[in-house]
Design a protein around this motif. Structure first.
Motif, PDB file in Angstrom:
ATOM      1  N   UNK A   1       0.862  -1.181   0.000  1.00  0.00           N
ATOM      2  CA  UNK A   1       0.000   0.000   0.000  1.00  0.00           C
ATOM      3  C   UNK A   1       0.897   1.229   0.000  1.00  0.00           C
ATOM      4  N   UNK A   2       0.377   2.318  -0.509  1.00  0.00           N
ATOM      5  CA  UNK A   2       1.120   3.567  -0.503  1.00  0.00           C
ATOM      6  C   UNK A   2       1.147   4.191   0.876  1.00  0.00           C
ATOM      7  N   UNK A   3       1.745   5.365   0.948  1.00  0.00           N
ATOM      8  CA  UNK A   3       1.882   6.090   2.208  1.00  0.00           C
ATOM      9  C   UNK A   3       1.661   7.571   1.957  1.00  0.00           C
ATOM     10  N   UNK A   4       1.232   8.273   3.009  1.00  0.00           N
ATOM     11  CA  UNK A   4       1.140   9.726   2.896  1.00  0.00           C
ATOM     12  C   UNK A   4       2.527  10.354   2.822  1.00  0.00           C
ATOM     13  N   UNK A   5       3.552   9.603   3.222  1.00  0.00           N
ATOM     14  CA  UNK A   5       4.934  10.070   3.097  1.00  0.00           C
ATOM     15  C   UNK A   5       5.440   9.716   1.703  1.00  0.00           C
ATOM     16  N   UNK A   6       5.805  10.703   0.942  1.00  0.00           N
ATOM     17  CA  UNK A   6       6.196  10.498  -0.450  1.00  0.00           C
ATOM     18  C   UNK A   6       7.379   9.541  -0.564  1.00  0.00           C
ATOM     19  N   UNK A   7       7.270   8.587  -1.494  1.00  0.00           N
ATOM     20  CA  UNK A   7       8.354   7.649  -1.750  1.00  0.00           C
ATOM     21  C   UNK A   7       8.385   6.444  -0.840  1.00  0.00           C
ATOM     22  N   UNK A   8       7.402   6.331   0.057  1.00  0.00           N
ATOM     23  CA  UNK A   8       7.375   5.220   1.009  1.00  0.00           C
ATOM     24  C   UNK A   8       6.256   4.245   0.631  1.00  0.00           C
ATOM     25  N   UNK A   9       6.548   2.968   0.720  1.00  0.00           N
ATOM     26  CA  UNK A   9       5.546   1.928   0.512  1.00  0.00           C
ATOM     27  C   UNK A   9       5.526   1.019   1.727  1.00  0.00           C
ATOM     28  N   UNK A  10       4.330   0.725   2.210  1.00  0.00           N
ATOM     29  CA  UNK A  10       4.155  -0.229   3.300  1.00  0.00           C
ATOM     30  C   UNK A  10       3.694  -1.560   2.710  1.00  0.00           C
ATOM     31  N   UNK A  11       4.043  -2.655   3.378  1.00  0.00           N
ATOM     32  CA  UNK A  11       3.539  -3.972   2.987  1.00  0.00           C
ATOM     33  C   UNK A  11       2.890  -4.601   4.210  1.00  0.00           C
ATOM     34  N   UNK A  12       1.604  -4.842   4.123  1.00  0.00           N
ATOM     35  CA  UNK A  12       0.848  -5.479   5.195  1.00  0.00           C
ATOM     36  C   UNK A  12       0.450  -6.885   4.759  1.00  0.00           C
ATOM     37  N   UNK A  13       0.332  -7.774   5.723  1.00  0.00           N
ATOM     38  CA  UNK A  13      -0.126  -9.127   5.429  1.00  0.00           C
ATOM     39  C   UNK A  13      -1.643  -9.163   5.568  1.00  0.00           C
ATOM     40  N   UNK A  14      -2.311  -9.524   4.484  1.00  0.00           N
ATOM     41  CA  UNK A  14      -3.771  -9.608   4.504  1.00  0.00           C
ATOM     42  C   UNK A  14      -4.212 -11.060   4.648  1.00  0.00           C
ATOM     43  N   UNK A  15      -5.037 -11.349   5.667  1.00  0.00           N
ATOM     44  CA  UNK A  15      -5.536 -12.718   5.823  1.00  0.00           C
ATOM     45  C   UNK A  15      -6.756 -13.017   4.972  1.00  0.00           C
ATOM     46  N   UNK A  16      -7.393 -11.976   4.414  1.00  0.00           N
ATOM     47  CA  UNK A  16      -8.594 -12.231   3.624  1.00  0.00           C
ATOM     48  C   UNK A  16      -9.392 -10.966   3.387  1.00  0.00           C
ATOM     49  N   UNK A  17     -10.646 -11.125   2.988  1.00  0.00           N
ATOM     50  CA  UNK A  17     -11.520  -9.995   2.674  1.00  0.00           C
ATOM     51  C   UNK A  17     -12.773 -10.032   3.537  1.00  0.00           C
ATOM     52  N   UNK A  18     -13.369  -8.868   3.680  1.00  0.00           N
ATOM     53  CA  UNK A  18     -14.635  -8.724   4.412  1.00  0.00           C
ATOM     54  C   UNK A  18     -15.684  -8.228   3.421  1.00  0.00           C
ATOM     55  N   UNK A  19     -16.786  -8.957   3.308  1.00  0.00           N
ATOM     56  CA  UNK A  19     -17.868  -8.554   2.404  1.00  0.00           C
ATOM     57  C   UNK A  19     -19.091  -8.158   3.228  1.00  0.00           C
ATOM     58  N   UNK A  20     -19.871  -7.214   2.692  1.00  0.00           N
ATOM     59  CA  UNK A  20     -21.049  -6.701   3.399  1.00  0.00           C
ATOM     60  C   UNK A  20     -21.923  -5.977   2.386  1.00  0.00           C
ATOM     61  N   UNK A  21     -23.085  -5.531   2.830  1.00  0.00           N
ATOM     62  CA  UNK A  21     -24.033  -4.872   1.942  1.00  0.00           C
ATOM     63  C   UNK A  21     -24.486  -3.559   2.573  1.00  0.00           C
ATOM     64  N   UNK A  22     -24.531  -2.496   1.742  1.00  0.00           N
ATOM     65  CA  UNK A  22     -25.063  -1.207   2.176  1.00  0.00           C
ATOM     66  C   UNK A  22     -26.001  -0.693   1.097  1.00  0.00           C
ATOM     67  N   UNK A  23     -27.254  -0.469   1.474  1.00  0.00           N
ATOM     68  CA  UNK A  23     -28.238   0.060   0.525  1.00  0.00           C
ATOM     69  C   UNK A  23     -28.416  -0.792  -0.704  1.00  0.00           C
ATOM     70  N   UNK A  24     -28.253  -2.095  -0.552  1.00  0.00           N
ATOM     71  CA  UNK A  24     -28.405  -2.998  -1.677  1.00  0.00           C
ATOM     72  C   UNK A  24     -27.140  -3.198  -2.485  1.00  0.00           C
TER      73      UNK A  24
END
Length: 261
Positions: free
Chosen positions: A150-173
């Protein structure tokens, strides 16, 4: 809306505001200093600071000292190498100096209770709490965790996070999904997102939402009333991550904290 729901939100937001305005919290940061192999002095910290493969080094002049793990140190002090997103804190009078590793770089950030940003902080407003923004969802794990840049608000910096999965949901259909990251509490999750309110009523770059550990069937609850601003909404001395690609919602999440005034 029930009285209990409002009371619980009020208590949560009061506690969150208290943590945000901690005398040594991120509102107290007075500078963000990127270290390299060349020793550098900074106006708001003692010593000359540098870094290398063996970790951060500070060389203190005569009359200067830091408190490290409760012990006063003078002269030259070597800190052990830091892992990504790790940090340690050392004392200098009323000031706490954060030594951290962000985006593959070592930094120091003095945190002074006399910071003008902290002194001028008047609180963060939020949308009125509303139970309609407590949304059921489902967590779908990946076969194995995925490193997610993912990017960063600090220019030239990239973060890498470990994602275990996704979250799904519904809003207004609308069926929606967010890439999730591991939260601070065991089994918990958090998501970084923007939505149609971003840059209008809410902070433009990102918002964060904690999600309690999923149930055995993967069920989760997203309480958008508790969506919060990251430090970069308040200080230029932050390195906050930006939401991953795909976490930009087209709907308006009119809940949670508003952009600072």
């Amino acid at each position: 809306m029930t009285i209990l729901f409002q009371q619980q939100w009020d208590e949560w937001h009061t506690a969150h505001e208290k943590r945000r305005a901690d005398p040594h919290g991120f509102l107290a940061i007075t500078s963000l200093n990127w270290l390299n192999a060349t020793p550098q002095r900074f106006d708001d910290a003692p010593g000359s600071w540098s870094t290398g493969p063996s970790g951060v080094v500070v060389s203190l002049a005569d009359g200067e000292e830091l408190v490290v793990d409760g012990v006063a140190v003078t002269g030259t002090h070597q800190f052990a190498p830091l892992a990504e997103r790790a940090d340690i804190a050392v004392g200098w009078g009323d000031v706490v100096i954060e030594i951290a590793r962000r985006g593959g770089f070592d930094v120091i950030r003095p945190r002074n209770p006399a910071s003008k940003v902290l002194a001028g902080y008047a609180g963060t407003s939020a949308y009125p709490a509303d139970e309609k923004w407590v949304v059921p969802g489902n967590f779908t794990p990946y076969e194995s965790p995925r490193p997610t840049p993912v990017g960063s608000v600090a220019e030239g910096i990239e973060h890498v996070y470990e994602s275990p999965g996704t979250v799904s949901f519904s809003i207004g259909g609308d069926e929606l999904s967010l890439i999730a990251f591991n939260g601070a509490a065991p089994g918990s999750l958090f998501v970084l997102f923007t939505d149609a309110t971003s840059g209008l009523t809410t902070y433009a770059a990102n918002r964060s939402l904690f999600i309690a550990p999923p149930g055995p069937d993967g069920s989760v609850t997203l309480d958008f009333n508790r969506a919060t601003n990251l430090p970069c909404a308040y200080t230029e001395f932050a390195t906050c991550p930006l939401p991953p690609a795909g976490n930009k919602l087209a709907v308006a999440i009119e809940a949670g904290e508003l952009k600072p005034q």
